[in-house]
Design a protein around this motif. Structure first.
Motif, mmCIF file in Angstrom:
data_model
loop_
_atom_site.group_PDB
_atom_site.id
_atom_site.type_symbol
_atom_site.label_atom_id
_atom_site.label_comp_id
_atom_site.label_asym_id
_atom_site.label_seq_id
_atom_site.Cartn_x
_atom_site.Cartn_y
_atom_site.Cartn_z
ATOM 1 N N ILE A 156 42.654 55.611 55.740
ATOM 2 C CA ILE A 156 43.518 55.028 54.717
ATOM 3 C C ILE A 156 44.422 53.906 55.242
ATOM 4 C CG2 ILE A 156 45.425 56.700 54.905
ATOM 5 C CD1 ILE A 156 45.310 56.765 51.754
ATOM 6 N N ILE B 108 42.283 51.892 44.829
ATOM 7 C CA ILE B 108 42.311 52.073 46.282
ATOM 8 C C ILE B 108 43.580 52.808 46.692
ATOM 9 C CG2 ILE B 108 42.527 50.807 48.474
ATOM 10 C CD1 ILE B 108 40.407 48.858 47.158
ATOM 11 N N GLU B 109 44.667 52.544 45.958
ATOM 12 C CA GLU B 109 45.905 53.262 46.267
ATOM 13 C C GLU B 109 45.769 54.767 45.985
ATOM 14 O OE1 GLU B 109 48.628 50.801 44.142
ATOM 15 O OE2 GLU B 109 48.917 49.467 45.850
ATOM 16 N N PHE C 88 45.794 40.999 48.475
ATOM 17 C CA PHE C 88 46.406 40.856 47.143
ATOM 18 C C PHE C 88 47.716 40.050 47.205
ATOM 19 C CE2 PHE C 88 43.620 44.503 46.777
ATOM 20 C CZ PHE C 88 42.980 44.261 45.583
ATOM 21 N N ALA D 147 41.086 47.635 40.787
ATOM 22 C CA ALA D 147 40.555 48.011 42.099
ATOM 23 C C ALA D 147 41.691 48.329 43.063
ATOM 24 C CB ALA D 147 39.672 46.888 42.662
ATOM 25 N N LYS D 148 42.754 47.503 43.011
ATOM 26 C CA LYS D 148 43.907 47.750 43.893
ATOM 27 C C LYS D 148 44.523 49.113 43.592
ATOM 28 C CE LYS D 148 48.452 46.069 45.191
ATOM 29 N NZ LYS D 148 49.592 45.237 44.823
ATOM 30 N N ILE E 48 45.040 45.851 51.654
ATOM 31 C CA ILE E 48 45.642 45.581 50.347
ATOM 32 C C ILE E 48 46.756 44.550 50.503
ATOM 33 C CG2 ILE E 48 47.198 46.575 48.614
ATOM 34 C CD1 ILE E 48 45.400 48.917 48.351
ATOM 35 N N ALA F 150 34.196 53.366 49.403
ATOM 36 C CA ALA F 150 35.092 52.214 49.581
ATOM 37 C C ALA F 150 34.294 50.976 49.987
ATOM 38 C CB ALA F 150 36.132 52.532 50.654
ATOM 39 N N MET G 3 43.155 56.461 46.840
ATOM 40 C CA MET G 3 42.351 56.978 47.954
ATOM 41 C C MET G 3 43.002 58.193 48.618
ATOM 42 S SD MET G 3 41.355 54.648 51.241
ATOM 43 C CE MET G 3 40.186 53.528 50.513
ATOM 44 N N TYR H 221 42.861 50.476 54.907
ATOM 45 C CA TYR H 221 42.823 49.931 53.554
ATOM 46 C C TYR H 221 44.213 49.520 53.069
ATOM 47 C CZ TYR H 221 37.898 50.820 53.202
ATOM 48 O OH TYR H 221 36.557 50.762 53.415
#
Lengths: 205, 205
Positions: free
Chosen positions: A194, B157-158, A205, B153-154, A201, B124, B160, A197
Motif C-alpha cells: 500500500i 485505490i484509497e 494526481f 480510480a483515486k 497517488i 491494482a 485498498m 500506491y
C-alpha cells in the motif's frame, strides 16, 4: 523505485517430518531464495568454506555474539555452539532478497521472539500414524528412543499454534509448491504494497 | 475425514484495471474454482441459462431476497437489480470448493461487511500512469468522463487498505499466478489446519 524488503521464511516442524529434504528440494523451485548460513564453534570439515557452509567462530567470538544480541537463536549440541547470525539475515533482507531458515521447533520459537515479522511455516506429516512409521522405520532406534521421539513430536505439534502456516509434507514437490505459494502470497499482502500506491497517488494526481 | 470448507475469494479493483480479463484467464489456472453466479431482474438474453449465467428473478423476488438478507451485496444499474446470492456461495463453500466473485470496489466492501472471512484481493494497475493511459486509451470518452473515472480510480485505490492482498496486474498470467498462490497459501493458514491435527493427536497418542 526502491525495491521491497525481503521476507524471512522460517521452515520448522517435528523431528522426522522431512524438513531437510523439503528445504533442499526448494532450490530449483525458488532460485532467488537465500539460505541462511549458521554460525558454529565446531571445527570445519574438509571442503567446508567459511561464510558458505557456516560462519566458523571461536567460543569467545560466539559468546560475544550472544551477549551483543547478534544471534536470532542459538543452541549447544555435543559441546559445540550453533546459531543464526542476525546480521546475515538482516543484510540479505535489506538487499530485497528472501531468506529461508530451516530449524528445529525450539529454535524457530526463539527466532519468533527476536523476529516476529518472519513467516513461520510448520512442516507437518500428512497424518500422525505416518509420522510414527517414519520414526519407527529408521530401524536404528530402541523402543524407548522411539517413545521419546513420539513424545517430542506430540509436544512440537502442539506448538503449531505459534506458526503462521502449516504445510503438509505429503509429497516433497507439493510441499515445495505450497511454500512457494506462501512466499508469493506474503509479498502480495496489502501491508507490503500500500505504501507504494500511496506515494504514486501523490505523484500522479 | 471431512473435507475442509472452501474459501470465498473476492476479486476487485478500480475501473479499467482488467478485473474481467484476469477473472476469465483464471479458469485454466484453477480448474476447481467456482465462479459466483449473480441474481438479476433484467430479462434473459438469447442463450442465457438460469442458474448458469444468472439467477433470473422478478423485482418482487429480488426485494424479498434483500429483505431476508439473502444477498451478500446488491446494486441497481439502469433500472435493473444485480446482486450476489448468499445461498449459492454458502452451499459451494460447504461442499469444500472455493468460490471467486469478481466485483466493483463498492460491492466488494458490501460483501466484506456480510462475509468478513472472505479473502479480499485488490487488483491494482502496475502504475497509476498506466491506469490513466488505459482509461484515456479507450478513445471513446470525453475529457470530463476521463476526469471522473480518474477521480473514482483515486478513491478506489484509497480503499485498498480494506483488502487482504494487492495483486499487481502487470501481466495477466502473472496476476493469475499470484491469485492462485494466495488461494494455496490461505488454505495453508494455521487457523485452517490446526483443528485436524488436534483431533489426530487425540486419536494417535
Amino acid at each position: 523505485m526502491k525495491h521491497d524488503r525481503g521476507l524471512l521464511i522460517v521452515l520448522s516442524g517435528p523431528s522426522g517430518v522431512g524438513k531437510g529434504t523439503v528445504c533442499a528440494a526448494l532450490r530449483p523451485h525458488m532460485k532467488d531464495l537465500v539460505y541462511s548460513v549458521s554460525a558454529t564453534t565446531r571445527t570445519p570439515r574438509t571442503g567446508e568454506v567459511d561464510g558458505v557452509n557456516y560462519f566458523f567462530k571461536t567460543k569467545e567470538q560466539f559468546k560475544h555474539m550472544i551477549e551483543n544480541d547478534q544471534l536470532l537463536e542459538w543452541a549447544e549440541y555435543v559441546g559445540n555452539f550453533y546459531g543464526t547470525p542476525r546480521g546475515f539475515v538482516e543484510d540479505t533482507l535489506a538487499s530485497g532478497r528472501d531468506v529461508i531458515l530451516e530449524i528445529e521447533v525450539q529454535g524457530a520459537l526463539q527466532v519468533k521472539e527476536k523476529f516476529p515479522e518472519g513467516i513461520f511455516v510448520f512442516l507437518a506429516p500428512p497424518d500422525l500414524k505416518e509420522l510414527r512409521s517414519r520414526i519407527t522405520g529408521r530401524g536404528t532406534e530402541t523402543e524407548e528412543s522411539i517413545h521419546n521421539r513420539m513424545t517430542m513430536a506430540k509436544a512440537e505439534i502442539e506448538l503449531m499454534d505459534r506458526y503462521n502456516y502449516v504445510v503438509v509434507n505429503d509429497e516433497v514437490d507439493k510441499a515445495c509448491e505450497r511454500i512457494e505459494a506462501i512466499v508469493v502470497a506474503e509479498h502480495c499482502k496489502k501491508e507490503r504494497q500500500i505504501a507504494k500506491y500511496r506515494n504514486w497517488i501523490e505523484e500522479v494526481f
